[in-house]
Design a protein around this motif. Structure first.
Motif, PDB file in Angstrom:
ATOM      1  N   GLN A   7       0.814  -1.207   0.000  1.00 30.34           N
ATOM      2  CA  GLN A   7       0.000   0.000   0.000  1.00 30.34           C
ATOM      3  C   GLN A   7       0.853   1.265   0.000  1.00 30.34           C
ATOM      4  O   GLN A   7       0.410   2.309  -0.456  1.00 30.34           O
ATOM      5  CB  GLN A   7      -0.957   0.017   1.189  1.00 30.34           C
ATOM      6  N   ASP A   8       2.088   1.186   0.449  1.00 27.47           N
ATOM      7  CA  ASP A   8       2.962   2.360   0.430  1.00 27.47           C
ATOM      8  C   ASP A   8       3.701   2.517  -0.900  1.00 27.47           C
ATOM      9  O   ASP A   8       4.534   3.400  -1.057  1.00 27.47           O
ATOM     10  CB  ASP A   8       3.961   2.321   1.588  1.00 27.47           C
ATOM     11  N   PRO A 132       8.909   4.457  -3.176  1.00 21.98           N
ATOM     12  CA  PRO A 132       7.757   3.851  -3.848  1.00 21.98           C
ATOM     13  C   PRO A 132       7.907   3.988  -5.358  1.00 21.98           C
ATOM     14  O   PRO A 132       8.751   4.733  -5.846  1.00 21.98           O
ATOM     15  CB  PRO A 132       6.572   4.669  -3.342  1.00 21.98           C
ATOM     16  N   ILE A 133       7.085   3.259  -6.097  1.00 24.76           N
ATOM     17  CA  ILE A 133       7.136   3.364  -7.545  1.00 24.76           C
ATOM     18  C   ILE A 133       6.691   4.751  -7.994  1.00 24.76           C
ATOM     19  O   ILE A 133       5.999   5.462  -7.267  1.00 24.76           O
ATOM     20  CB  ILE A 133       6.297   2.263  -8.228  1.00 24.76           C
ATOM     21  N   ARG A 134       7.076   5.125  -9.202  1.00 25.03           N
ATOM     22  CA  ARG A 134       6.762   6.431  -9.770  1.00 25.03           C
ATOM     23  C   ARG A 134       5.242   6.626  -9.852  1.00 25.03           C
ATOM     24  O   ARG A 134       4.513   5.702 -10.185  1.00 25.03           O
ATOM     25  CB  ARG A 134       7.379   6.543 -11.156  1.00 25.03           C
ATOM     26  N   SER A 135       4.769   7.821  -9.543  1.00 25.58           N
ATOM     27  CA  SER A 135       3.346   8.195  -9.588  1.00 25.58           C
ATOM     28  C   SER A 135       2.500   7.391  -8.605  1.00 25.58           C
ATOM     29  O   SER A 135       1.311   7.174  -8.830  1.00 25.58           O
ATOM     30  CB  SER A 135       2.773   8.038 -11.006  1.00 25.58           C
ATOM     31  N   ILE A 139      -1.684   6.382  -8.382  1.00 20.99           N
ATOM     32  CA  ILE A 139      -2.047   4.966  -8.467  1.00 20.99           C
ATOM     33  C   ILE A 139      -2.784   4.525  -7.204  1.00 20.99           C
ATOM     34  O   ILE A 139      -3.798   3.825  -7.275  1.00 20.99           O
ATOM     35  CB  ILE A 139      -0.793   4.108  -8.728  1.00 20.99           C
ATOM     36  N   LEU A 140      -2.310   4.935  -6.042  1.00 17.03           N
ATOM     37  CA  LEU A 140      -2.972   4.571  -4.789  1.00 17.03           C
ATOM     38  C   LEU A 140      -4.395   5.134  -4.759  1.00 17.03           C
ATOM     39  O   LEU A 140      -5.335   4.435  -4.352  1.00 17.03           O
ATOM     40  CB  LEU A 140      -2.176   5.065  -3.587  1.00 17.03           C
ATOM     41  N   ASN A 141      -4.576   6.364  -5.202  1.00 17.45           N
ATOM     42  CA  ASN A 141      -5.930   6.937  -5.250  1.00 17.45           C
ATOM     43  C   ASN A 141      -6.835   6.131  -6.178  1.00 17.45           C
ATOM     44  O   ASN A 141      -8.016   5.932  -5.880  1.00 17.45           O
ATOM     45  CB  ASN A 141      -5.887   8.405  -5.687  1.00 17.45           C
ATOM     46  N   GLN A 142      -6.291   5.670  -7.292  1.00 18.04           N
ATOM     47  CA  GLN A 142      -7.081   4.838  -8.204  1.00 18.04           C
ATOM     48  C   GLN A 142      -7.455   3.518  -7.535  1.00 18.04           C
ATOM     49  O   GLN A 142      -8.602   3.071  -7.628  1.00 18.04           O
ATOM     50  CB  GLN A 142      -6.304   4.587  -9.505  1.00 18.04           C
ATOM     51  N   PHE A 143      -6.500   2.898  -6.855  1.00 19.05           N
ATOM     52  CA  PHE A 143      -6.801   1.667  -6.129  1.00 19.05           C
ATOM     53  C   PHE A 143      -7.871   1.905  -5.062  1.00 19.05           C
ATOM     54  O   PHE A 143      -8.780   1.094  -4.889  1.00 19.05           O
ATOM     55  CB  PHE A 143      -5.539   1.093  -5.463  1.00 19.05           C
ATOM     56  N   MET A 144      -7.756   3.012  -4.334  1.00 16.09           N
ATOM     57  CA  MET A 144      -8.719   3.311  -3.276  1.00 16.09           C
ATOM     58  C   MET A 144     -10.119   3.544  -3.853  1.00 16.09           C
ATOM     59  O   MET A 144     -11.119   3.191  -3.224  1.00 16.09           O
ATOM     60  CB  MET A 144      -8.243   4.500  -2.447  1.00 16.09           C
ATOM     61  N   LYS A 152      -7.973   0.990   2.854  1.00 20.27           N
ATOM     62  CA  LYS A 152      -8.388   2.086   3.740  1.00 20.27           C
ATOM     63  C   LYS A 152      -7.316   3.158   3.727  1.00 20.27           C
ATOM     64  O   LYS A 152      -6.134   2.856   3.734  1.00 20.27           O
ATOM     65  CB  LYS A 152      -8.587   1.582   5.166  1.00 20.27           C
ATOM     66  N   PRO A 153      -7.738   4.444   3.696  1.00 18.48           N
ATOM     67  CA  PRO A 153      -6.735   5.528   3.677  1.00 18.48           C
ATOM     68  C   PRO A 153      -5.886   5.560   4.928  1.00 18.48           C
ATOM     69  O   PRO A 153      -6.153   5.022   5.923  1.00 18.48           O
ATOM     70  CB  PRO A 153      -7.564   6.802   3.558  1.00 18.48           C
TER      71      PRO A 153
END
Length: 153
Positions: A7-8, A132-135, A139-144, A152-153
């Motif tokens: 997640q990070d 973390p990976i680029r962008s 990407i995390l926002n898209q997954f969320m 969970k945020p």
């Protein structure tokens, strides 16, 4: 070897499988293990598997195609996520680092000997991965957004 993202945004090794040969049963056990743990396969992996293994492992290729609906779910993801799923750069990089630890060995007497040689390499690689990976924020926002019940945020 299979790699996933935490997640990070940092990469994590999901598993390492050893077999005496690359039989259909071996590949099916790998795919079943990943599926059981909730990891989805990418179209690129299927196409590569079909291209490189169909003549020898047609049973495994046919099995993948029977489950194609489940496997193609990744096409619904945004481009940034799909790029992570289908790229092989992560695995190639990891394999290169492992080779540095095993290059002086011509063969390994047992599967345990392989694991004992690769494990320190994986620990070293993991220790050095601090970014973390680029962008990752996008990407995390898209997954969320896609997996509101899982992340969970």
């Amino acid at each position: 070897m299979a790699v996933g993202l935490r997640q990070d945004g940092k990469k994590e090794v999901l598993g390492m499988w050893l077999g005496k040969n690359e039989s259909a049963a071996f590949w099916m056990s790998v795919m079943t293990d990943l599926k059981t743990r909730g990891v989805r396969a990418a179209q690129a992996a299927l196409e590569d598997f079909k291209t490189n293994r169909n003549s020898k492992y047609s049973y495994a290729v046919q099995s993948w195609y029977k489950n194609w609906e489940e496997l193609t779910v990744f096409l619904d993801f945004p481009v940034e996520i799909r790029k992570i799923i289908y790229t092989t750069n992560i695995i190639e990089n990891l394999n290169g680092k492992i080779r540095k630890y095993t290059k002086n060995k011509l063969s390994f007497p047992t599967d345990d000997a392989v694991k004992k040689s690769v494990y320190p390499a994986l620990n070293e690689v993991t220790k050095n991965r601090t970014q973390p990976i680029r962008s990752w924020g996008i990407i995390l926002n898209q997954f969320m957004t896609i997996f509101t019940d899982r992340i969970k945020p």
